[in-house]
Design a protein around this motif. Sequence first.
Motif, PDB file in Angstrom:
ATOM      1  N   VAL A  87       0.838  -1.197   0.000  1.00 14.21           N
ATOM      2  CA  VAL A  87       0.000   0.000   0.000  1.00 14.21           C
ATOM      3  C   VAL A  87       0.874   1.248   0.000  1.00 14.21           C
ATOM      4  CG1 VAL A  87      -1.845   1.218   1.200  1.00 14.21           C
ATOM      5  CG2 VAL A  87      -1.656  -1.268   1.416  1.00 14.21           C
ATOM      6  N   ASP A  88       0.470   2.231  -0.812  1.00 13.57           N
ATOM      7  CA  ASP A  88       1.107   3.551  -0.738  1.00 13.57           C
ATOM      8  C   ASP A  88       0.418   4.319   0.388  1.00 13.57           C
ATOM      9  OD1 ASP A  88       2.000   6.103  -0.956  1.00 13.57           O
ATOM     10  OD2 ASP A  88       1.419   6.389  -3.056  1.00 13.57           O
ATOM     11  N   ALA A  89       1.085   4.393   1.530  1.00 12.36           N
ATOM     12  CA  ALA A  89       0.478   5.007   2.720  1.00 12.36           C
ATOM     13  C   ALA A  89       0.902   6.463   2.883  1.00 12.36           C
ATOM     14  CB  ALA A  89       0.842   4.199   3.962  1.00 12.36           C
ATOM     15  N   SER A  90       1.361   7.086   1.797  1.00 10.09           N
ATOM     16  CA  SER A  90       1.863   8.466   1.912  1.00 10.09           C
ATOM     17  C   SER A  90       0.811   9.420   2.465  1.00 10.09           C
ATOM     18  CB  SER A  90       2.338   8.953   0.548  1.00 10.09           C
ATOM     19  OG  SER A  90       3.354   8.117   0.067  1.00 10.09           O
ATOM     20  N   ARG A  91      -0.432   9.254   2.011  1.00 11.31           N
ATOM     21  CA  ARG A  91      -1.475  10.178   2.491  1.00 11.31           C
ATOM     22  C   ARG A  91      -1.817   9.904   3.957  1.00 11.31           C
ATOM     23  NH1 ARG A  91      -5.138  11.187  -2.916  1.00 11.31           N
ATOM     24  NH2 ARG A  91      -3.536  12.525  -3.832  1.00 11.31           N
ATOM     25  N   THR A  92      -1.708   8.630   4.345  1.00  9.17           N
ATOM     26  CA  THR A  92      -1.892   8.321   5.774  1.00  9.17           C
ATOM     27  C   THR A  92      -0.826   9.046   6.597  1.00  9.17           C
ATOM     28  OG1 THR A  92      -2.976   6.189   5.476  1.00  9.17           O
ATOM     29  CG2 THR A  92      -1.684   6.468   7.479  1.00  9.17           C
ATOM     30  N   MET A  93       0.425   9.002   6.090  1.00 10.83           N
ATOM     31  CA  MET A  93       1.501   9.659   6.826  1.00 10.83           C
ATOM     32  C   MET A  93       1.268  11.165   6.910  1.00 10.83           C
ATOM     33  SD  MET A  93       3.220   7.096   7.743  1.00 10.83           S
ATOM     34  CE  MET A  93       4.880   7.495   8.289  1.00 10.83           C
ATOM     35  N   ILE A  95       5.612   3.444   1.803  1.00  9.73           N
ATOM     36  CA  ILE A  95       5.001   2.169   1.450  1.00  9.73           C
ATOM     37  C   ILE A  95       4.927   1.263   2.671  1.00  9.73           C
ATOM     38  CG2 ILE A  95       5.149   0.143  -0.070  1.00  9.73           C
ATOM     39  CD1 ILE A  95       4.724   2.920  -1.459  1.00  9.73           C
ATOM     40  N   THR A  96       3.817   0.532   2.762  1.00  6.26           N
ATOM     41  CA  THR A  96       3.724  -0.493   3.801  1.00  6.26           C
ATOM     42  C   THR A  96       3.104  -1.735   3.180  1.00  6.26           C
ATOM     43  OG1 THR A  96       2.933  -1.024   6.021  1.00  6.26           O
ATOM     44  CG2 THR A  96       1.426   0.201   4.616  1.00  6.26           C
ATOM     45  N   THR A  97       3.290  -2.844   3.870  1.00  9.02           N
ATOM     46  CA  THR A  97       2.655  -4.078   3.431  1.00  9.02           C
ATOM     47  C   THR A  97       1.666  -4.514   4.506  1.00  9.02           C
ATOM     48  OG1 THR A  97       4.640  -4.728   2.255  1.00  9.02           O
ATOM     49  CG2 THR A  97       3.030  -6.457   2.707  1.00  9.02           C
ATOM     50  N   LEU A  98       0.426  -4.751   4.070  1.00  5.22           N
ATOM     51  CA  LEU A  98      -0.568  -5.282   5.000  1.00  5.22           C
ATOM     52  C   LEU A  98      -0.670  -6.777   4.765  1.00  5.22           C
ATOM     53  CD1 LEU A  98      -3.401  -2.606   4.579  1.00  5.22           C
ATOM     54  CD2 LEU A  98      -1.620  -2.716   6.345  1.00  5.22           C
ATOM     55  N   GLY A  99      -0.610  -7.529   5.853  1.00  5.66           N
ATOM     56  CA  GLY A  99      -0.793  -8.973   5.762  1.00  5.66           C
ATOM     57  C   GLY A  99      -2.058  -9.340   6.505  1.00  5.66           C
ATOM     58  N   MET A 139      -5.896   3.281   3.766  1.00  7.44           N
ATOM     59  CA  MET A 139      -4.512   3.661   4.002  1.00  7.44           C
ATOM     60  C   MET A 139      -3.992   4.528   2.855  1.00  7.44           C
ATOM     61  SD  MET A 139      -3.917   2.422   6.925  1.00  7.44           S
ATOM     62  CE  MET A 139      -2.150   2.525   7.193  1.00  7.44           C
ATOM     63  N   GLU A 140      -4.506   4.262   1.645  1.00  4.32           N
ATOM     64  CA  GLU A 140      -4.086   5.070   0.503  1.00  4.32           C
ATOM     65  C   GLU A 140      -4.780   6.422   0.493  1.00  4.32           C
ATOM     66  OE1 GLU A 140      -4.632   2.495  -2.869  1.00  4.32           O
ATOM     67  OE2 GLU A 140      -2.602   1.698  -2.661  1.00  4.32           O
TER      68      GLU A 140
END
Lengths: 457, 401
Positions: free
Chosen positions: A263-269, A421-425, A449-450
């Motif tokens: 996931v591109d979590a840039s907007r979450t950050m 970037i993060t990985t969700l499992g 998250m995106e």
Amino acid sequence: MSALNTFNLPDVGEGLTEAEIVSWKVKLGDVVAINDVLVEIETAKSIVELPSPYAGIVAQLLVDEGQTVDVGTAIIRIGSEADASAAPVGGPVSAHSSEPSAAAAVEGHRPLVGSGPRADAVKRRPRRTSTAVPPSPVPPSPVPPSPVTPLSERATEAPAARVLAKPPVRKAAKDLGINLSDVSPTGLRGEITKKDLLSYQDQRTAEQDGAGTFWQSAPERGPDAAADQRISRIQVKGVRKATAKAMVLSAFSAPHVSIFVDVDASRTMEFVKRLKTSRDFEGIKVSPLLILSKAVIWAAARNPSVNATWTGDEIIVKHFMNLGIAAATPRGLMVPNIKDAQDLSLKELAVALNDLASTARAGKTQPAQMAGGSLTITNIGALGIDTGTPIINPGEVAIVAFGTVKLKPWVLDGEVIPRWITTLGGSFDHRVVDGDLSARFMADVASIMEEPALLLE
Amino acid sequence: MGAAQLPSTEFEDTDVGGALIEGIAPVDNLVQLLGPDGKLRHDEKFSPYLARLTPEKLRSFYSDMATVRRFDQEATALQRQGELALWVPLTGQEAAQIGSGQATEPQDYIFPTYREHGVALTRGVDLSQLLKLFRGISNAGWNPKDTNFHLYSLVLAVQTLHAVGYAMGIQRDQATDAAMKPAAVVAYFGDGASSEGDVHESMVFAASYQAPVVFFCQNNHWAISVPFEVQSRIPLVNRASGYGFPGIRVDGNDVLAVHAVSQWALDHARSGHGPVLIEAFTYRLGAHTTADDPTKYRLAAEEEKWRAKDPLVRLEKYLRAENLADDAFFSSVKDDGDELAAYVRKTTLAMTVPDIRSSFANVYAQAHPLVAEELAWFENYAASFAETGTGSAAGNETGAP
């Protein structure tokens, strides 16, 4: 009214805050002259003999040998010889009741050092007197000295709410990255001593420190250790035992299926960053875990089967979210949950997460806080791990692993650019959650998250 | 005249150098007139100075040393009782201070460190006034103009620069006033301060201008916890020849030798021959200050060696052997010391915190608008506390030094 003169423990070495009473050189009833040695004390700097500032008869010894007391604490009372017979001898004396008379006896004169505020007092000098009484007529310390209180009594008086530790200990804890509330205090007033801190640190680092010699020999454990020095045996008990049982129960009864999504979590950050600076969230710790928690709650409502329990003959779908957060604690792995997390605002959820984490870290999680969970998040990213295949908490059918969030090359509109970037499992109980459902659920979580703004819809 | 031209003693190094540290050149030029055994030694150049000493003068050496030691004990006790923030003991260094202090003339000017209680006594300073500084109620307790004994310097070595500047001032005054009495300046410092840049600069200027200054270094062997051999690879006195003025190493526990050497050096300076360095070889028997614990860095055996060289003991032996003083004298000295101690205690406990306005008043010699403005601001500030105050326990806003 007596003519008792009180000698307060002075600062004998430029900025000392406390000293240990090593040995009394006088006893009750002794006649002392000015400059006769009364007591030997040990400070952080040296062992020092204190000479008597008063002539008279020793009326009270207020601190036991071996005790450490703050500078300014009354340690001995000396009466004039005339009053000596009338003076109360021995036994505990209330600091409150005798302080005024003692003060009266030395009216107009207070020692320069030892009568001042504690070194760590943050109290402002609030007011001034009409007459400047030399040299340092400052308010008495906020804690009434009670050096004659029995130790057992004192231990029960220790306030439970606030962690007690002296500034150097706090500094050392900060330097070592240790949360003081994790450390068991052994100090006389329930304070954490430097020793407590160091033994905690020793325990924490023992394993790493032992790495160099680990292959050479195993520590002796149990009577049969001699038979084989090359293994060490650790009793399975407590949380370890419970964890093992739960994991076996889950892994070998629920057929796990695990799926992953980057996931591109840039907007979450960015969102987290904005929340951190927002006035509403002042004083509240905000992390990406908050957004993920909100995302999981949101996605579960759209895919209700993930928030369920398998009983064998029926599937219980829960219309509430008791959101579990897996936490490493001093006692082992714990999964406390936030009850009715679906009803919480973002801010309330943030507070709840903070409370849950600090309670768990302090090892104070109660059984009720771990019961009745409906879906769990494990924040393995906090340990720098990208992702994994988590095992479902027994009684639940889904668990989400939150990997670390880091800058990675990412293709956006045909260009490679750095993004967060993060990985969700996710692991799901295939008896309840089929592949397409688990995929939809994970995609929904990922979409938040995106773009956290979707939470507003 | 260089250090090498000065007369050497005929005694073995071990007589005075028992605690000499390995690695340092032996003490070959050490002036000693009175040995630890209380017997006189002969010194070609300095023994003649003894002839000028009257029995009263010799007794005054003893009574001054005993008095200041007793004062030192009382001040230490006052610190241990919480009445002083700090104290700087001098025990062991009495001969170096009394001998040199008594050699000065009223017109000479003294720049002390913070340990020169003995010199203060010889200059007529009321010893109780020294404690104002250590009680934290004044930058000094005395007016230097009264005794030509300057304020204590807590900043290491800084007074050596002031001393040379003052000495250069004396040179200029003398140039315009031929009737002025010849005067010199004494700059006290220690072995620790000798490592400071200020000492180097002051010696360079003193030599360049041939300033009338005597650098009096009490080498007490310990710069707090740093031993002397770390401070210098050579005897300190040898540095003088590098700057180009005479240096004398003297047994700092021998009051007669210190007095003689100081007289010589002061005469040298007053008569326009420039500076002199005296290294008084002595020992700090106690702690650096009351906040220090010497047992943490040095051995008791070393202290014992130096106790055997106690300056008071050897002079007492001499005075008794020569029938210059009897039991009555020594007991009266003790009584006088106790009396002084009681006076110092009483005076100290009665010291009042001065009005802070006195601090404003002493910034400039004359009224100054900025100081007046700041005082007005402060008074306003202080008054703001009074309005909300209960007025009972606290606050010495008007009194803090």
